[in-house]
Design an enzyme around this catalytic site. Structure first.
Site, PDB file in Angstrom:
ATOM      1  N   TYR A  63      10.668  55.948 118.044  1.00  0.00           N
ATOM      2  CA  TYR A  63      10.390  55.806 116.608  1.00  0.00           C
ATOM      3  C   TYR A  63       9.384  54.680 116.325  1.00  0.00           C
ATOM      4  CZ  TYR A  63      11.477  54.652 111.693  1.00  0.00           C
ATOM      5  OH  TYR A  63      11.412  54.347 110.356  1.00  0.00           O
ATOM      6  N   ILE A  64       9.737  53.458 116.655  1.00  0.00           N
ATOM      7  CA  ILE A  64       8.836  52.342 116.321  1.00  0.00           C
ATOM      8  C   ILE A  64       7.635  52.340 117.270  1.00  0.00           C
ATOM      9  CG2 ILE A  64       8.687  49.849 115.927  1.00  0.00           C
ATOM     10  CD1 ILE A  64      11.794  49.890 115.628  1.00  0.00           C
ATOM     11  N   ASN A  75      10.874  57.249 129.370  1.00  0.00           N
ATOM     12  CA  ASN A  75      11.606  58.263 130.153  1.00  0.00           C
ATOM     13  C   ASN A  75      12.043  59.442 129.277  1.00  0.00           C
ATOM     14  OD1 ASN A  75      13.711  57.216 128.702  1.00  0.00           O
ATOM     15  ND2 ASN A  75      14.839  56.374 130.445  1.00  0.00           N
ATOM     16  N   LEU A  76      11.639  59.426 128.015  1.00  0.00           N
ATOM     17  CA  LEU A  76      11.932  60.496 127.046  1.00  0.00           C
ATOM     18  C   LEU A  76      13.433  60.716 126.851  1.00  0.00           C
ATOM     19  CD1 LEU A  76       9.124  63.108 127.907  1.00  0.00           C
ATOM     20  CD2 LEU A  76       9.043  61.173 126.329  1.00  0.00           C
ATOM     21  N   SER A 126      15.955  41.889 117.288  1.00  0.00           N
ATOM     22  CA  SER A 126      16.585  42.472 116.102  1.00  0.00           C
ATOM     23  C   SER A 126      17.207  41.378 115.251  1.00  0.00           C
ATOM     24  CB  SER A 126      17.674  43.437 116.565  1.00  0.00           C
ATOM     25  OG  SER A 126      18.486  43.822 115.478  1.00  0.00           O
ATOM     26  N   TYR A 142      25.174  45.761 122.171  1.00  0.00           N
ATOM     27  CA  TYR A 142      23.759  45.958 121.834  1.00  0.00           C
ATOM     28  C   TYR A 142      23.131  44.639 121.378  1.00  0.00           C
ATOM     29  CZ  TYR A 142      19.610  46.942 119.126  1.00  0.00           C
ATOM     30  OH  TYR A 142      18.326  46.889 118.633  1.00  0.00           O
ATOM     31  N   LYS A 182      20.061  41.905 123.042  1.00  0.00           N
ATOM     32  CA  LYS A 182      18.872  41.363 122.375  1.00  0.00           C
ATOM     33  C   LYS A 182      18.848  39.835 122.511  1.00  0.00           C
ATOM     34  CE  LYS A 182      17.055  45.187 121.265  1.00  0.00           C
ATOM     35  NZ  LYS A 182      15.899  45.648 122.001  1.00  0.00           N
ATOM     36  N   ARG A 186      20.250  44.862 102.470  1.00  0.00           N
ATOM     37  CA  ARG A 186      19.447  44.801 103.693  1.00  0.00           C
ATOM     38  C   ARG A 186      17.969  44.641 103.340  1.00  0.00           C
ATOM     39  NH1 ARG A 186      23.900  44.426 105.052  1.00  0.00           N
ATOM     40  NH2 ARG A 186      25.035  45.446 106.748  1.00  0.00           N
ATOM     41  N   PRO A 198      33.345  48.818 109.910  1.00  0.00           N
ATOM     42  CA  PRO A 198      33.663  47.629 110.711  1.00  0.00           C
ATOM     43  C   PRO A 198      32.403  47.027 111.328  1.00  0.00           C
ATOM     44  CG  PRO A 198      35.113  49.462 111.298  1.00  0.00           C
ATOM     45  CD  PRO A 198      34.076  50.013 110.362  1.00  0.00           C
TER      46      PRO A 198
HETATM   47  P1  NAD Z   1      13.923  54.806 119.939  1.00  0.00           P
HETATM   48  O1  NAD Z   1      15.162  55.202 120.648  1.00  0.00           O
HETATM   49  O2  NAD Z   1      13.328  55.756 118.966  1.00  0.00           O
HETATM   50  O3  NAD Z   1      12.798  54.408 120.996  1.00  0.00           O
HETATM   51  C1  NAD Z   1      13.093  53.859 122.251  1.00  0.00           C
HETATM   52  C2  NAD Z   1      12.271  54.623 123.289  1.00  0.00           C
HETATM   53  O4  NAD Z   1      12.527  54.050 124.583  1.00  0.00           O
HETATM   54  C3  NAD Z   1      12.641  56.101 123.377  1.00  0.00           C
HETATM   55  O5  NAD Z   1      11.455  56.871 123.368  1.00  0.00           O
HETATM   56  C4  NAD Z   1      13.383  56.224 124.708  1.00  0.00           C
HETATM   57  O6  NAD Z   1      13.165  57.484 125.302  1.00  0.00           O
HETATM   58  C5  NAD Z   1      12.753  55.097 125.507  1.00  0.00           C
HETATM   59  N1  NAD Z   1      13.594  54.515 126.569  1.00  0.00           N
HETATM   60  C6  NAD Z   1      14.873  54.070 126.490  1.00  0.00           C
HETATM   61  N2  NAD Z   1      15.239  53.537 127.665  1.00  0.00           N
HETATM   62  C7  NAD Z   1      14.178  53.638 128.500  1.00  0.00           C
HETATM   63  C8  NAD Z   1      13.923  53.255 129.847  1.00  0.00           C
HETATM   64  N3  NAD Z   1      14.848  52.659 130.592  1.00  0.00           N
HETATM   65  N4  NAD Z   1      12.694  53.519 130.361  1.00  0.00           N
HETATM   66  C9  NAD Z   1      11.736  54.128 129.633  1.00  0.00           C
HETATM   67  N5  NAD Z   1      11.921  54.507 128.370  1.00  0.00           N
HETATM   68  C10 NAD Z   1      13.122  54.264 127.803  1.00  0.00           C
HETATM   69  O7  NAD Z   1      14.219  53.392 119.241  1.00  0.00           O
HETATM   70  P2  NAD Z   1      13.357  52.577 118.176  1.00  0.00           P
HETATM   71  O8  NAD Z   1      14.066  52.617 116.882  1.00  0.00           O
HETATM   72  O9  NAD Z   1      11.938  52.981 118.259  1.00  0.00           O
HETATM   73  O10 NAD Z   1      13.551  51.107 118.758  1.00  0.00           O
HETATM   74  C11 NAD Z   1      12.604  50.518 119.621  1.00  0.00           C
HETATM   75  C12 NAD Z   1      13.089  49.134 120.006  1.00  0.00           C
HETATM   76  O11 NAD Z   1      13.264  48.351 118.837  1.00  0.00           O
HETATM   77  C13 NAD Z   1      14.433  49.124 120.736  1.00  0.00           C
HETATM   78  O12 NAD Z   1      14.392  48.111 121.734  1.00  0.00           O
HETATM   79  C14 NAD Z   1      15.414  48.746 119.642  1.00  0.00           C
HETATM   80  O13 NAD Z   1      16.544  48.103 120.164  1.00  0.00           O
HETATM   81  C15 NAD Z   1      14.577  47.791 118.802  1.00  0.00           C
HETATM   82  N6  NAD Z   1      15.034  47.697 117.416  1.00  0.00           N
HETATM   83  C16 NAD Z   1      15.168  48.846 116.669  1.00  0.00           C
HETATM   84  C17 NAD Z   1      15.622  48.752 115.359  1.00  0.00           C
HETATM   85  C18 NAD Z   1      15.825  49.991 114.529  1.00  0.00           C
HETATM   86  O14 NAD Z   1      16.529  49.919 113.515  1.00  0.00           O
HETATM   87  N7  NAD Z   1      15.242  51.126 114.859  1.00  0.00           N
HETATM   88  C19 NAD Z   1      15.911  47.497 114.807  1.00  0.00           C
HETATM   89  C20 NAD Z   1      15.746  46.353 115.588  1.00  0.00           C
HETATM   90  C21 NAD Z   1      15.299  46.479 116.900  1.00  0.00           C
HETATM   91  C1  WQD Z   2      22.370  49.650 105.974  1.00  0.00           C
HETATM   92  C2  WQD Z   2      23.369  49.500 104.828  1.00  0.00           C
HETATM   93  C3  WQD Z   2      25.634  49.962 105.481  1.00  0.00           C
HETATM   94  C4  WQD Z   2      24.979  54.189 106.391  1.00  0.00           C
HETATM   95  C5  WQD Z   2      21.674  48.709 111.984  1.00  0.00           C
HETATM   96  C6  WQD Z   2      22.000  47.954 113.238  1.00  0.00           C
HETATM   97  C7  WQD Z   2      20.958  46.899 113.506  1.00  0.00           C
HETATM   98  C8  WQD Z   2      19.549  47.495 113.503  1.00  0.00           C
HETATM   99  C9  WQD Z   2      19.300  48.386 112.324  1.00  0.00           C
HETATM  100  C10 WQD Z   2      18.806  47.867 115.752  1.00  0.00           C
HETATM  101  C11 WQD Z   2      24.658  48.799 105.242  1.00  0.00           C
HETATM  102  C12 WQD Z   2      25.157  50.984 104.479  1.00  0.00           C
HETATM  103  C13 WQD Z   2      24.822  52.866 106.023  1.00  0.00           C
HETATM  104  C14 WQD Z   2      25.752  55.056 105.562  1.00  0.00           C
HETATM  105  C15 WQD Z   2      26.128  53.216 104.049  1.00  0.00           C
HETATM  106  N1  WQD Z   2      19.307  48.297 114.647  1.00  0.00           N
HETATM  107  N2  WQD Z   2      25.378  52.383 104.875  1.00  0.00           N
HETATM  108  N3  WQD Z   2      26.288  54.521 104.425  1.00  0.00           N
HETATM  109  O1  WQD Z   2      23.785  48.234 109.715  1.00  0.00           O
HETATM  110  O2  WQD Z   2      21.909  46.931 108.630  1.00  0.00           O
HETATM  111  O3  WQD Z   2      21.621  47.793 110.901  1.00  0.00           O
HETATM  112  O4  WQD Z   2      20.373  49.303 112.149  1.00  0.00           O
HETATM  113  O5  WQD Z   2      18.552  46.751 116.072  1.00  0.00           O
HETATM  114  O6  WQD Z   2      21.254  46.302 114.731  1.00  0.00           O
HETATM  115  O7  WQD Z   2      23.275  47.341 113.084  1.00  0.00           O
HETATM  116  O8  WQD Z   2      21.612  49.384 109.015  1.00  0.00           O
HETATM  117  O9  WQD Z   2      21.048  51.543 107.987  1.00  0.00           O
HETATM  118  O10 WQD Z   2      23.191  51.355 109.309  1.00  0.00           O
HETATM  119  O11 WQD Z   2      23.016  50.226 107.110  1.00  0.00           O
HETATM  120  O12 WQD Z   2      26.639  52.780 103.022  1.00  0.00           O
HETATM  121  O13 WQD Z   2      25.942  56.239 105.864  1.00  0.00           O
HETATM  122  O14 WQD Z   2      23.758  50.815 104.394  1.00  0.00           O
HETATM  123  O15 WQD Z   2      26.979  49.618 105.273  1.00  0.00           O
HETATM  124  O16 WQD Z   2      25.086  48.031 104.154  1.00  0.00           O
HETATM  125  P1  WQD Z   2      22.351  48.033 109.514  1.00  0.00           P
HETATM  126  P2  WQD Z   2      22.206  50.722 108.402  1.00  0.00           P
END
Ligand code: NAD
Ligand code: WQD
Length: 336
Positions: free
Chosen positions: A11-12, A32-33, A124, A148, A152, A230, A290
């Site tokens: 995604y990102i 690794n998809l 994160s 998780y 980080k 948030r 929770p």
């Molecule tokens: P995502 O799952 O969409 O992307 C992660 C990608 O990494 C995927 O394409 C997956 O196939 C690949 N992958 C996983 N393990 C692998 C490995 N061992 N080798 C090669 N490829 C691998 O997730 P995202 O939302 O794009 O998140 C990207 C990064 O940002 C992650 O590290 C996540 O923890 C961090 N992050 C995400 C969020 C969020 O809310 N999406 C928030 C904070 C931090």
């Molecule tokens: C946002 C708000 C929920 C779903 C998570 C991970 C965090 C990061 C981003 C990777 C909260 C409320 C949610 C629903 C709801 N990921 N909610 N109904 O929890 O801030 O963060 O994703 O690093 O580590 O914990 O994001 O989008 O799940 O929730 O009411 O069906 O929406 O309680 O207040 P969160 P979220």
């Protein structure tokens, strides 16, 4: 610069590949998809009219990663690859520690061996735990409540210690707040498997009629309207934040919050979505989830001051683009 992007099909990562290519950098993706697909890489090429190099490989595979570094002159690494589901990490802690920590160590080791000093890491806001808002980079971190989050915090520590031992490293630890939305074309975005854990994908699926209603987790938080607050950030703003970090990095470890700096409650997000899209979102208030905290939003002064970066897209654009992708994505799946 030639940038190695791990997790670049995700995604990102995919949005960041677009921003990197548009800024004139070359991109080598390692993925690794496990949670993504090849189609996304084709769409990145289509959107930018530029090519990229792709290796389908595991970032924890030291031998394979070494080959990539020996095949290419790499100037910087952005490490996205990892597992990210909080709930799943509680059920499968070993898988999370293995994937998220080993990949970070393997990549840092390859950078050290090949003299690649620019390293950008996906951290994160979860590392702040239940701190006082706004979260600022200098705060003492609170213990996280799940493996998780621990991966980080530990990865940040591993990279910080690596930098202490190798002062030539320039490392950015980017603490993302809540990334939402999609590329404005609707071609790439977030397509979670199964029932979405996160708010925005759940809202778009309710709007689409895939789910009957949204469950609002808690109405008794000490916030503006009782629902969780948030800091939502448009994924393209986040992607551009990575380009800014990469281009402005100096030696040492630099921590940056990447967020909008604004708190939005669940009810405010529902209202913004309804106004932007014109579809009513039915909801039901249920118990708190929770592990959730009342409020999380960023102090974003440091990124603005040092990287010259700040968000450009508001909550309306986030809702519009998230919805645009949901509509497009369904069409792609249904046409198969
Ligand atoms: P995502 O799952 O969409 O992307 C992660 C990608 O990494 C995927 O394409 C997956 O196939 C690949 N992958 C996983 N393990 C692998 C490995 N061992 N080798 C090669 N490829 C691998 O997730 P995202 O939302 O794009 O998140 C990207 C990064 O940002 C992650 O590290 C996540 O923890 C961090 N992050 C995400 C969020 C969020 O809310 N999406 C928030 C904070 C931090
Ligand atoms: C946002 C708000 C929920 C779903 C998570 C991970 C965090 C990061 C981003 C990777 C909260 C409320 C949610 C629903 C709801 N990921 N909610 N109904 O929890 O801030 O963060 O994703 O690093 O580590 O914990 O994001 O989008 O799940 O929730 O009411 O069906 O929406 O309680 O207040 P969160 P979220």
């Amino acid at each position: 610069m030639n940038i190695l992007v791990t997790g670049g099909a995700g995604y990102i990562g995919s949005h960041t590949c677009v921003a990197l290519l548009e800024a004139g950098h070359s991109v080598i993706v390692v993925d690794n998809l496990n949670n993504s697909n090849l189609e996304t890489l084709e769409k990145i090429k289509q959107l930018t009219n530029k090519d990229l190099i792709f290796y389908q490989m595991d970032a924890t595979n030291e031998v394979a990663i070494d080959k990539v570094f020996s095949n290419h002159e790499i100037h910087g690494v952005i490490h996205f690859a990892g597992y990210k589901a909080v709930g799943e990490s509680v059920a499968k802690p070993l898988a999370y520690y293995q994937n998220n920590l080993v990949s970070t160590m393997v990549l840092a080791g390859a950078c050290q061996k090949y003299g690649v000093h620019r390293f950008v890491f996906s951290s994160s806001a979860t590392v702040y735990g239940d701190n006082q808002v706004p979260f600022i980079e200098t705060m003492n971190l609170q213990p996280t409540t799940n493996p998780y989050g621990e991966t980080k915090a530990m990865s940040e520590k591993i990279l910080t210690d690596t930098s202490k031992a190798n002062p030539k490293f320039s490392i950015a630890l980017l603490r993302y707040f809540n990334p939402v939305g999609a590329h404005e074309s609707g071609l790439i975005g977030e397509a979670p498997n199964g029932i979405p854990n996160n708010l925005m994908p759940f809202v778009t699926q309710v709007a689409k009629g895939k789910r009957e209603k949204l469950y609002v987790f808690g109405y008794d938080y000490p916030t503006v309207d009782g629902t969780g607050v948030r800091d939502y950030i448009h994924v393209m703003d986040l992607a551009e934040g990575h380009v800014a970090a990469l281009e402005n990095l100096t030696e040492g470890v630099h921590i940056y919050n990447l967020g909008s700096g604004k708190g939005t409650s669940v009810f405010e997000l529902i209202r913004a979505f309804e106004e932007a899209i014109g579809i009513t979102i039915p909801y039901e208030i249920v118990d708190r989830r929770p592990g959730d905290i009342a409020a999380s939003y960023a102090d974003v002064c440091k990124a603005k001051r040092e990287l010259g970066w700040e968000v450009k897209r508001d909550i309306k654009a986030m809702c519009r683009d998230a919805w645009n992708f949901e509509e497009n994505y369904v069409e792609v799946v249904e046409s198969k």
